[in-house]
Design a protein around this motif. Sequence first.
Motif: not given
Ligand code: SAH
Length: 510
Positions: A230, A119-120, A199, A94-95, A13, A89-91, A202, A173
């Motif tokens: 967020a 993931s976020a 949040v 996941v999206f 994240p 970003g994240g996983d 995060a 998103m």
């Molecule tokens: N693959 C990513 C998601 C990508 S979609 C995952 O697994 O997290 C992008 C969305 O993820 C953003 O619009 C937001 O909703 C969320 N996101 C990603 N990083 C974030 C963070 N640090 N804090 C809050 N939401 C986050």
Amino acid sequence: MPEPKVYLVGAGPGDPGLVTLRARELIGQADVLVYDYLVDPGLLRWCEEDCEQVYVGKKAGFHALPQDEIEALLVDRFRAGKLVVRLKGGDPFVFGRGGEEARRLAEDGVDFEIVPGVSASLAAAAFAGIPLTHRDTASSVILVTGHEDPSKTAVSVDWRALAVPNTTICIYMGMGRLPEISRELILGGLDPETPAACVQWASLGRQRTCVATLATLPEAVSRERLTAPAMIIVGDVVGFRDTIAWFEKKPLLGRKVAVTRNREQAGKLASRLEAKGAEVLRLPLLSIVPATDPEVEEEVFGELGSYEWIVFSSANGVRCFFDLLIRRYDDLRSLGMLRIAAVGEATARAIRAHHLRVDIVPTRATAEDLADALIATGELDSAKIVVVTGNLGRDVLINRLNEARAIVDRFPVYRTEKTGLSDHPGAQAFRETGADAVLFTSSSAVRSFVDQAEALKPGPDAKRPIAGSIGPITSKTMRKVGMPVDFEAKKSTLDALVDALCEKLGSLDA
Ligand code: SAH
């Protein structure tokens, strides 16, 4: 040479501490690193210098590189025999369109692996103090996207069908369509009073959270001016935040602190600040370049056996000296039976890391105190001493030892050089946003901060930082160049500097 391969890697994240060990290892091995908007720049520090870094950005609505070109790039670099790390970003699954990228790789016969990430939704929950599940109130979790593809080819979300009791809903998103989502969930049967949170950023120092109800969240979010990226979390579990929230209690949370040490040393101070919640802007004003005068080097090493003391004035000096020693002799025993002195604890630690005892460390880390401690042995008359320094070391120590009739050789083993800052991301952020504070840990950093004033000139919206110093000598230099000293560490240690910063910012708030 590692085999060519493409790794789709979850970058977590934001907080670099939240990537997997595997991700870190792969970033270090990558020939090519492909990353986008939500990947924290902190992760890029782990690449080798010759790694090709490709930013394929992706802020909502703005694609630096269209999806099929990103995929083509991965295939192309693989075919060129490269180890490619695609950081997402994240996983990745996941999206993140990781599924599309993996499929393309599979279809094109590219060898690939997938490394999951935090993931976020998981990070937002943990860092906001909201357990996603709970035995009494939430037995399932829904991950859902609020962003629907305007081209309408993507599947749409039936929000009313998601209004399920005892469930936590995590909306990715969702900021652009929050009022509509909230309305639909209520129409689907969720209680408008259901606790809901948003949040932003995060896990990072700039994390901000707001809590309301499902009905009032859209208004609360716009009042608090929270924006993407967020995570929206809806469900009774949000109520636990009252007691569980922890991250936002950190004393430096939301504070931007600029660190002016060289790249090799910035890490230690930065991680102490980050542990207290600060967002750190690294301004590597100086870099340490190992360098000796060959004649002096010959002389010192030729006479190593005749010295009674070896004195180190910095941890950098220790590092460079032992590199030289081992490169020459391949054996620590060539150091002989010298006694060893260090100017302060940090320097002493660097020596002890070589399993050597340090005979003298003064309680205060200054050249004067070190000289006093050496003189106090009463054995300096005619003693041969080698003082390992950088090119900028002050003469105080050498002069004092000479006065005590020691025979002193000065051995500079590194040069302190200015770093070019105009394109540096830390400097850029500093110009744009400014900082709450800027920390100085040496006089040379103060001087090069002033020298590089142009590259660090704050923009119109930048916050003017207060300035702090690690100790009296650095403070004196600050005053000499006309810089205010807003706070000074009580002892010359990084911890004391961080404590002084917390205290100062706290008192400004009060
Ligand atoms: N693959 C990513 C998601 C990508 S979609 C995952 O697994 O997290 C992008 C969305 O993820 C953003 O619009 C937001 O909703 C969320 N996101 C990603 N990083 C974030 C963070 N640090 N804090 C809050 N939401 C986050």
